[in-house]
Design an enzyme around this catalytic site. Structure first.
Site, short mmCIF file in Angstrom:
data_model
loop_
_atom_site.label_atom_id
_atom_site.label_comp_id
_atom_site.label_asym_id
_atom_site.label_seq_id
_atom_site.Cartn_x
_atom_site.Cartn_y
_atom_site.Cartn_z
NE ARG A 186 -9.53 -40.38 -23.83
CZ ARG A 186 -10.17 -40.98 -24.82
NH1 ARG A 186 -10.05 -42.28 -24.99
NH2 ARG A 186 -10.93 -40.29 -25.64
NE ARG A 192 -9.80 -43.26 -33.86
CZ ARG A 192 -10.59 -44.21 -34.34
NH1 ARG A 192 -10.26 -44.85 -35.45
NH2 ARG A 192 -11.71 -44.54 -33.71
CE LYS A 245 -13.40 -47.69 -30.26
NZ LYS A 245 -12.12 -46.97 -30.21
CG ASP A 265 -12.00 -40.39 -33.51
OD1 ASP A 265 -11.36 -39.83 -32.60
OD2 ASP A 265 -13.05 -41.02 -33.32
NE ARG A 279 -23.82 -43.40 -29.99
CZ ARG A 279 -22.54 -43.06 -29.92
NH1 ARG A 279 -21.60 -43.96 -30.13
NH2 ARG A 279 -22.19 -41.81 -29.63
#
Length: 452
Positions: A128, A405, A28, A326, A33
């Site tokens: 966030r 997740r 990811k 993560d 990028r």
């Protein structure tokens, strides 16, 4: 729920040994990028193995809205970039959905341009904090208009001439480092980032690959100083994106905890800033064999053979957190089947992820019979190697809080628990790992959507 779509509960049940060979979707971080830097570079960039999850596609759409041309040819994505310094003002707000990486890095990329750009996202992303990225941009002269607490929606307006800064990253964050470096691309002079704790270095490697004048020095204490000369030319590249180690974690841990399992995961990114989970699992006694190690596009790549293992609890070194932030939810699942206690510290960063990930994990574990303690920045899990009593016989559902997740981690928990594990929603798994259900069931995992 995702973009207003209905939630999709799912259940995982005790499974027989998992077997087979799988290829994980592209990383990811590198996928985001690739779209950004490819969209900015002069000439053509070709990408294979891109993660086609919603988060990455939203980043691609944002680059299109600012002048990059992006199309798909067979399995390849082809980008005709604008050229460094030549992004166009977007006509409408840039919607990043659930993508924290996408929105924070793109703020850096376009914040220094002398035009207005507005950033929006879904309910989860809008909670966030963005201040950690907005503060260095303010130092560079960017005007910021944000919602309370530096949250989305955010509107940026760059100065006529941005000022290069020397910025010491106040927390271990690859996103903050990357945002400042990307802002430096459109800034005259040298932008310097000082990083006391090394985080994933894909931005530095990729910028160098595209031709940016970027240097990295590391002192005796491990402090990295990254210097980027602004306004240089970037040239299009050919990129083959390796498999995402964060997504690899789910079938990998599943194979470790389900007796009789023996699987191979091919083409996994093994960048040392991303392998904290594998190292930790090996310390717990995991049978993970690294085979066919090789270099691809400047990144370490390998295949992993993973077999069911008897795990032991460990104390995870706090300084390992940045290389596996993560992966703590799925590590906590592995710990449920380890002999003794597993202690995870330095987890404050988990409280500002897609959800308050630390509480979400602890609450889900307790709902499913796991003996655990949650502190402000730590989690302790005491395992049951036989899985006895784990799961929820009363069909209690884990609250996923729109967090992909959390959803995947708890579905893995159910594969070795005495009782089934049910999550309230699996729809948002598509943000990072659209093939998750199909890939896992293909290995023999008993996971299915619940008919409401």
């Amino acid at each position: 729920m995702l973009n207003g779509s209905a939630s999709k509960p799912a259940t995982a049940r005790k499974s027989a040994g998992l077997t087979g060979s799988v290829r994980i979707p592209g990383d990811k971080s590198i996928s985001h990028r690739s779209f950004m830097i490819g969209g900015l570079a002069s000439g053509e960039t070709r990408i294979t193995g891109l993660l086609e999850g919603e988060d990455v596609i939203n980043t691609g759409r944002a680059m299109q809205a600012m002048g990059a041309r992006i199309r798909k040819e067979g399995a390849q994505w082809v980008i005709e970039g604008t050229g460094n310094g030549a992004l166009l003002a977007p006509d409408a707000p840039l919607d990043f959905g659930n993508a924290g990486t996408g929105v924070r890095l793109t703020m850096g990329l376009v914040g220094t341009y002398d035009f207005h750009s507005t950033f929006i996202g879904d309910a989860s992303l809008s909670k966030r904090p963005m201040g950690r990225v907005l503060n260095p941009l303010r130092e560079m002269g960017v005007q910021v208009s944000a919602s309370e607490g530096d949250r989305l929606p955010v509107t940026l307006r760059g100065p006529g001439t941005p000022s290069p800064i020397r910025y010491r990253v106040p927390m271990a964050s690859a996103q903050v480092k990357s945002a400042v470096l990307l802002a430096g691309l459109n800034t005259p002079g040298v932008t310097t980032v000082i990083e006391p704790v090394m985080t994933r270095d894909h931005t530095e490697k990729m910028l160098q690959g595209f031709g940016a004048a970027l240097s990295v020095e590391t002192d005796g204490d491990g402090v990295r100083t990254i210097r980027l000369e602004g306004r240089g030319k970037l040239a299009g590249q050919v990129i083959d994106v390796p498999g995402d180690p964060s997504s690899t974690a789910f079938p990998l841990v599943a194979a470790l905890i389900v007796p009789g399992s023996d699987i191979t995961i091919v083409n996994v990114l093994m960048n040392p800033t991303r392998t904290g989970l594998i190292l930790t699992l090996q310390e717990m006694g995991a049978d993970i064999e690294v085979v066919n190690a090789r270099l691809a596009g400047g990144e370490d790549v390998a295949d992993l053979r993973v077999r069911h293992s008897e795990l032991k609890g460990v104390t995870v070194p706090e300084d390992r957190a940045p290389s596996m932030i993560d992966e703590y939810p799925i590590l906590a699942v592995a710990a449920c089947f380890a002999e003794g206690a597993t202690v995870m510290k330095g987890l404050e960063e988990l409280r500002v992820k897609e959800s308050d990930r630390l509480s979400a994990v602890a609450d889900g574990l307790k709902l499913n019979g796991v003996d655990c303690d949650e502190g402000e920045d730590f989690l302790i899990v005491r395992g049951r190697p036989d899985g006895k009593g784990l799961g929820n016989a009363a069909d209690g559902r884990v609250s996923t809080h729109l967090d992909h997740r959390i959803a995947m981690s708890f579905l893995v928990l159910g594969l070795a628990s005495e009782h089934a594990v049910t999550i309230d929603d699996a729809a948002m798994i598509a943000t990072s790992f659209p093939e998750f259900m199909q890939l896992m069931t293909g290995l023999g995992a008993k996971i299915e959507l619940v008919a409401e």
